[in-house]
Scaffold this motif. Structure first.
Motif, PDB file in Angstrom:
ATOM      1  N   CYS A   1     -10.496   3.056  12.790  1.00  0.00           N
ATOM      2  CA  CYS A   1     -10.666   3.795  14.050  1.00  0.00           C
ATOM      3  C   CYS A   1     -12.063   4.416  14.130  1.00  0.00           C
ATOM      4  N   ARG A   2     -12.479   4.999  13.022  1.00  0.00           N
ATOM      5  CA  ARG A   2     -13.808   5.627  12.979  1.00  0.00           C
ATOM      6  C   ARG A   2     -14.910   4.586  13.207  1.00  0.00           C
ATOM      7  N   ALA A   3     -14.674   3.367  12.700  1.00  0.00           N
ATOM      8  CA  ALA A   3     -15.698   2.319  12.793  1.00  0.00           C
ATOM      9  C   ALA A   3     -15.746   1.634  14.157  1.00  0.00           C
ATOM     10  N   GLY A   4     -14.665   1.800  14.966  1.00  0.00           N
ATOM     11  CA  GLY A   4     -14.778   1.271  16.328  1.00  0.00           C
ATOM     12  C   GLY A   4     -13.696   0.344  16.843  1.00  0.00           C
ATOM     13  N   VAL A   5     -12.544   0.209  16.118  1.00  0.00           N
ATOM     14  CA  VAL A   5     -11.474  -0.587  16.738  1.00  0.00           C
ATOM     15  C   VAL A   5     -11.061   0.099  18.042  1.00  0.00           C
ATOM     16  N   THR A   6     -10.621  -0.693  19.008  1.00  0.00           N
ATOM     17  CA  THR A   6     -10.378  -0.141  20.345  1.00  0.00           C
ATOM     18  C   THR A   6      -8.894   0.058  20.658  1.00  0.00           C
TER      19      THR A   6
ATOM     20  N   TYR B   1       0.820  -1.215   0.000  1.00  0.00           N
ATOM     21  CA  TYR B   1       0.000   0.000   0.000  1.00  0.00           C
ATOM     22  C   TYR B   1       0.854   1.264   0.000  1.00  0.00           C
ATOM     23  N   SER B   2       0.325   2.298  -0.621  1.00  0.00           N
ATOM     24  CA  SER B   2       0.931   3.624  -0.463  1.00  0.00           C
ATOM     25  C   SER B   2       0.661   4.090   0.967  1.00  0.00           C
ATOM     26  N   ASP B   3       1.451   5.064   1.434  1.00  0.00           N
ATOM     27  CA  ASP B   3       1.195   5.624   2.772  1.00  0.00           C
ATOM     28  C   ASP B   3      -0.234   6.135   2.877  1.00  0.00           C
ATOM     29  N   GLU B   4      -0.697   6.762   1.810  1.00  0.00           N
ATOM     30  CA  GLU B   4      -2.037   7.361   1.815  1.00  0.00           C
ATOM     31  C   GLU B   4      -3.110   6.297   2.043  1.00  0.00           C
ATOM     32  N   LYS B   5      -3.004   5.174   1.303  1.00  0.00           N
ATOM     33  CA  LYS B   5      -4.000   4.102   1.448  1.00  0.00           C
ATOM     34  C   LYS B   5      -3.894   3.453   2.827  1.00  0.00           C
ATOM     35  N   PHE B   6      -2.669   3.219   3.262  1.00  0.00           N
ATOM     36  CA  PHE B   6      -2.412   2.613   4.571  1.00  0.00           C
ATOM     37  C   PHE B   6      -3.056   3.441   5.686  1.00  0.00           C
ATOM     38  N   LEU B   7      -2.819   4.738   5.657  1.00  0.00           N
ATOM     39  CA  LEU B   7      -3.355   5.629   6.695  1.00  0.00           C
ATOM     40  C   LEU B   7      -4.877   5.748   6.583  1.00  0.00           C
ATOM     41  N   ARG B   8      -5.388   5.691   5.365  1.00  0.00           N
ATOM     42  CA  ARG B   8      -6.843   5.773   5.175  1.00  0.00           C
ATOM     43  C   ARG B   8      -7.537   4.562   5.809  1.00  0.00           C
ATOM     44  N   ILE B   9      -6.954   3.378   5.634  1.00  0.00           N
ATOM     45  CA  ILE B   9      -7.537   2.163   6.232  1.00  0.00           C
ATOM     46  C   ILE B   9      -7.547   2.276   7.751  1.00  0.00           C
ATOM     47  N   ILE B  10      -6.448   2.749   8.317  1.00  0.00           N
ATOM     48  CA  ILE B  10      -6.373   2.904   9.777  1.00  0.00           C
ATOM     49  C   ILE B  10      -7.425   3.902  10.253  1.00  0.00           C
ATOM     50  N   ASN B  11      -7.562   5.001   9.523  1.00  0.00           N
ATOM     51  CA  ASN B  11      -8.551   6.012   9.895  1.00  0.00           C
ATOM     52  C   ASN B  11      -9.971   5.439   9.851  1.00  0.00           C
ATOM     53  N   GLU B  12     -10.270   4.702   8.790  1.00  0.00           N
ATOM     54  CA  GLU B  12     -11.611   4.106   8.653  1.00  0.00           C
ATOM     55  C   GLU B  12     -11.875   3.101   9.781  1.00  0.00           C
TER      56      GLU B  12
ATOM     57  N   VAL C   1     -13.848  -1.588   5.039  1.00  0.00           N
ATOM     58  CA  VAL C   1     -13.249  -1.608   6.383  1.00  0.00           C
ATOM     59  C   VAL C   1     -14.303  -1.347   7.456  1.00  0.00           C
ATOM     60  N   GLU C   2     -15.124  -0.337   7.233  1.00  0.00           N
ATOM     61  CA  GLU C   2     -16.117   0.042   8.239  1.00  0.00           C
ATOM     62  C   GLU C   2     -17.088  -1.106   8.527  1.00  0.00           C
ATOM     63  N   GLU C   3     -17.571  -1.720   7.456  1.00  0.00           N
ATOM     64  CA  GLU C   3     -18.517  -2.837   7.600  1.00  0.00           C
ATOM     65  C   GLU C   3     -17.870  -4.011   8.327  1.00  0.00           C
ATOM     66  N   THR C   4     -16.629  -4.323   7.956  1.00  0.00           N
ATOM     67  CA  THR C   4     -15.905  -5.445   8.579  1.00  0.00           C
ATOM     68  C   THR C   4     -15.711  -5.207  10.066  1.00  0.00           C
ATOM     69  N   VAL C   5     -15.281  -4.004  10.422  1.00  0.00           N
ATOM     70  CA  VAL C   5     -15.055  -3.669  11.834  1.00  0.00           C
ATOM     71  C   VAL C   5     -16.356  -3.804  12.617  1.00  0.00           C
TER      72      VAL C   5
END
Length: 202
Positions: free
Chosen positions: A28-33, A15-26, A192-196
């Motif tokens: 976190c927004r969806a509820g990982v703890t 992944y590019s940094d941009e995609k990598f960080l986007r997945i983490i952001n999504e 990502v959001e749905e999976t989380v």
């Protein structure tokens, strides 16, 4: 009190940094703890710079950031803690370097290692790989019975890791673990959001 119910462990793949960080952001927004930044092949400078970017995301959601292996990076970016395996700094030295206020996670594949880690100052344990994994990290299979034995015999939280996804997460229903750590199940998800949310629900 640590909330370890859904613990995202990162993997870069190609992944590019941009995609990598986007997945983490999504995620976190969806509820990982909790989020662990796991970088096995990058330079110290690269990990440091990436950790700063990831920490901006986790801080904005008030989610603890754990750094895999690297106590120096953890202290440099003021992350919440470190996770160590069998080949890293000894547990007691790690605890001493981190001080009393940082989180120390330790990988434990046997009850003996789990009890030792608890005694030497670990705050939680990671046990696995429970299922076959797609990550490039070399893993050794751990039986669910071993996971159960560890969870029943230590007083610190235990997290299952290894090949966990929405289709098999229910395997842990009767085991007193604090949560599950997911790598490719989230990092490679098409939604990502749905999976989380599905992982949290299950």
């Amino acid at each position: 009190m640590l909330d370890l119910s859904l613990y995202l462990v990162t993997a870069r793949y190609d992944y590019s940094d941009e995609k990598f960080l986007r997945i983490i952001n999504e995620a976190c927004r969806a509820g990982v703890t909790m989020v662990q930044l796991r970088e096995k092949n990058a330079t110290t400078r690269e990990i440091f710079e990436l950790a700063l970017k990831v920490k901006q995301i986790t801080d904005s959601y008030q989610i603890p950031l754990i750094i895999d292996d690297r106590i120096d990076i953890c202290l440099a970016v003021d992350a919440s803690g470190v996770h160590i395996g069998d080949n890293e700094m000894p547990i007691e030295i790690s605890r001493k370097l981190l001080g009393p206020n940082k989180i120390l996670g330790v990988s434990a594949k046997t009850l003996a290692r789990a009890k030792e880690a608890e005694q030497l100052g670990a705050d939680y344990l990671g046990t696995g790989a429970i299922f076959p994994t797609q990550t490039k990290v070399i893993t050794k299979h751990t039986e669910i019975t071993t996971l159960n034995e560890i969870a029943q015999n230590v007083s610190i939280p235990v997290v299952a890791i290894g090949g966990i996804k929405t289709t098999n997460v229910q395997a842990f229903h009767d085991i007193p673990i604090a949560g599950v750590a997911v790598v490719s199940g989230i990092m490679k998800s098409d939604n990502v959001e749905e999976t989380v949310q599905e992982l949290l629900n299950r």
